[in-house]
Design a protein around this motif. Structure first.
Motif, PDB file in Angstrom:
ATOM      1  N   ALA A 154      38.209  42.144  37.201  1.00 49.57           N
ATOM      2  CA  ALA A 154      39.347  41.533  36.517  1.00 49.57           C
ATOM      3  C   ALA A 154      39.987  40.491  37.432  1.00 49.57           C
ATOM      4  CB  ALA A 154      40.368  42.590  36.124  1.00 49.57           C
TER       5      ALA A 154
ATOM      6  N   SER B 273      43.391  40.271  37.916  1.00 50.02           N
ATOM      7  CA  SER B 273      44.608  40.778  38.561  1.00 50.02           C
ATOM      8  C   SER B 273      44.537  42.292  38.663  1.00 50.02           C
ATOM      9  CB  SER B 273      45.848  40.375  37.756  1.00 50.02           C
ATOM     10  OG  SER B 273      45.867  41.078  36.516  1.00 50.02           O
TER      11      SER B 273
ATOM     12  N   ASP C 106      46.807  44.407  37.639  1.00 43.33           N
ATOM     13  CA  ASP C 106      47.223  44.978  36.357  1.00 43.33           C
ATOM     14  C   ASP C 106      46.069  44.977  35.355  1.00 43.33           C
ATOM     15  OD1 ASP C 106      49.788  45.559  37.213  1.00 43.33           O
ATOM     16  OD2 ASP C 106      50.645  43.697  36.437  1.00 43.33           O
ATOM     17  N   ALA C 107      45.340  43.894  35.294  1.00 47.04           N
ATOM     18  CA  ALA C 107      44.193  43.811  34.379  1.00 47.04           C
ATOM     19  C   ALA C 107      43.098  44.788  34.804  1.00 47.04           C
ATOM     20  CB  ALA C 107      43.654  42.387  34.328  1.00 47.04           C
TER      21      ALA C 107
ATOM     22  N   ALA D 138      44.118  48.223  33.690  1.00 45.83           N
ATOM     23  CA  ALA D 138      43.903  48.339  32.243  1.00 45.83           C
ATOM     24  C   ALA D 138      42.421  48.567  31.935  1.00 45.83           C
ATOM     25  CB  ALA D 138      44.419  47.098  31.528  1.00 45.83           C
ATOM     26  N   GLU D 139      41.555  47.872  32.642  1.00 46.41           N
ATOM     27  CA  GLU D 139      40.115  48.008  32.393  1.00 46.41           C
ATOM     28  C   GLU D 139      39.594  49.370  32.846  1.00 46.41           C
ATOM     29  OE1 GLU D 139      36.536  47.331  30.822  1.00 46.41           O
ATOM     30  OE2 GLU D 139      38.359  46.170  30.489  1.00 46.41           O
TER      31      GLU D 139
END
Length: 75
Positions: free
Chosen positions: A49, A51, A53-54, A57-58
């Motif tokens: 990802a 970032s 945060d991303a 999430a993944e």
């Protein structure tokens, strides 16, 4: 003498090892393989990802795929 383990920070994403590539891309690799059912359901052990945060999430998405696959096998 201080116990270093007591002061070590919690992992950013528990159960996953984080990698920062030379190009600045974030990767996470699950420390333990997913079950065979989760693998066949499409859970990926290594994800990337842009970032943190991303990436969180993944990895959450992959864990969700794995949970759902295991629940289907049990029911």
């Amino acid at each position: 003498m201080d116990d270093v383990r007591a002061s070590a920070p919690e992992p950013a994403i528990p159960g996953w090892r984080l990698i920062l590539s030379d190009a600045g891309r974030l990767w996470a690799s699950r420390e333990k393989p997913f079950s065979l059912a989760a693998f066949h359901a499409g859970a990926e052990r290594t994800v990337d990802a842009d970032s943190l945060d991303a990436l969180r999430a993944e990895t959450d998405r992959q864990e969700s795929i794995a949970r759902e696959a295991v629940e289907q096998v049990i029911s």
